[in-house]
Design a protein around this motif. Sequence first.
Motif, PDB file in Angstrom:
ATOM      1  N   ASP A  65       0.812  -1.215   0.000  1.00  0.00           N
ATOM      2  CA  ASP A  65       0.000   0.000   0.000  1.00  0.00           C
ATOM      3  C   ASP A  65       0.847   1.268   0.000  1.00  0.00           C
ATOM      4  N   HIS A  66       2.175   1.108  -0.055  1.00  0.00           N
ATOM      5  CA  HIS A  66       3.094   2.245  -0.127  1.00  0.00           C
ATOM      6  C   HIS A  66       4.010   2.153  -1.344  1.00  0.00           C
ATOM      7  N   TRP A  67       3.659   1.312  -2.316  1.00  0.00           N
ATOM      8  CA  TRP A  67       4.500   1.110  -3.498  1.00  0.00           C
ATOM      9  C   TRP A  67       3.577   1.038  -4.710  1.00  0.00           C
ATOM     10  N   ALA A  68       3.940   1.763  -5.741  1.00  0.00           N
ATOM     11  CA  ALA A  68       3.097   1.789  -6.932  1.00  0.00           C
ATOM     12  C   ALA A  68       3.936   1.714  -8.193  1.00  0.00           C
ATOM     13  N   ALA A  69       3.310   1.283  -9.256  1.00  0.00           N
ATOM     14  CA  ALA A  69       3.913   1.310 -10.581  1.00  0.00           C
ATOM     15  C   ALA A  69       2.795   1.591 -11.574  1.00  0.00           C
ATOM     16  N   GLY A  70       3.089   2.418 -12.547  1.00  0.00           N
ATOM     17  CA  GLY A  70       2.095   2.741 -13.554  1.00  0.00           C
ATOM     18  C   GLY A  70       0.878   3.446 -12.979  1.00  0.00           C
ATOM     19  N   GLY A  71       1.062   4.161 -11.877  1.00  0.00           N
ATOM     20  CA  GLY A  71      -0.026   4.908 -11.274  1.00  0.00           C
ATOM     21  C   GLY A  71      -0.983   4.070 -10.440  1.00  0.00           C
ATOM     22  N   VAL A  72      -0.626   2.814 -10.168  1.00  0.00           N
ATOM     23  CA  VAL A  72      -1.503   1.933  -9.402  1.00  0.00           C
ATOM     24  C   VAL A  72      -0.725   1.313  -8.243  1.00  0.00           C
ATOM     25  N   LEU A  73      -1.287   1.412  -7.048  1.00  0.00           N
ATOM     26  CA  LEU A  73      -0.665   0.767  -5.899  1.00  0.00           C
ATOM     27  C   LEU A  73      -0.657  -0.733  -6.089  1.00  0.00           C
ATOM     28  N   TYR A  74       0.391  -1.383  -5.637  1.00  0.00           N
ATOM     29  CA  TYR A  74       0.440  -2.846  -5.740  1.00  0.00           C
ATOM     30  C   TYR A  74      -0.658  -3.489  -4.923  1.00  0.00           C
ATOM     31  N   SER A  75      -1.092  -2.847  -3.859  1.00  0.00           N
ATOM     32  CA  SER A  75      -2.179  -3.389  -3.043  1.00  0.00           C
ATOM     33  C   SER A  75      -3.515  -3.375  -3.780  1.00  0.00           C
ATOM     34  N   GLU A  76      -3.608  -2.611  -4.867  1.00  0.00           N
ATOM     35  CA  GLU A  76      -4.849  -2.531  -5.656  1.00  0.00           C
ATOM     36  C   GLU A  76      -4.806  -3.435  -6.888  1.00  0.00           C
ATOM     37  N   ARG A  77      -3.726  -4.136  -7.083  1.00  0.00           N
ATOM     38  CA  ARG A  77      -3.596  -4.994  -8.270  1.00  0.00           C
ATOM     39  C   ARG A  77      -4.201  -6.343  -8.032  1.00  0.00           C
TER      40      ARG A  77
END
Length: 61
Positions: A49-61
């Motif tokens: 929830d504190h790391w993102a790529a491509g504008g999306v948090l990894y917790s939301e993938r």
Amino acid sequence: MPMISVAMFPGRTPAQKSALVRELTDAFVRTCGGKPEGVQVTLVEVGADHWAAGGVLYSER
């Protein structure tokens, strides 16, 4: 004195972290020279929830 910093998701065991630190240190000394005791390594565990790529948090993938 070289500093190697690794950011990664939490979840690795202490044994895995120890092996990683050892391998990174050995690789640095082998390729760049110096002494192992001169190489510093930091491991930073970053939650999804504190790391993102491509504008999306990894917790939301």
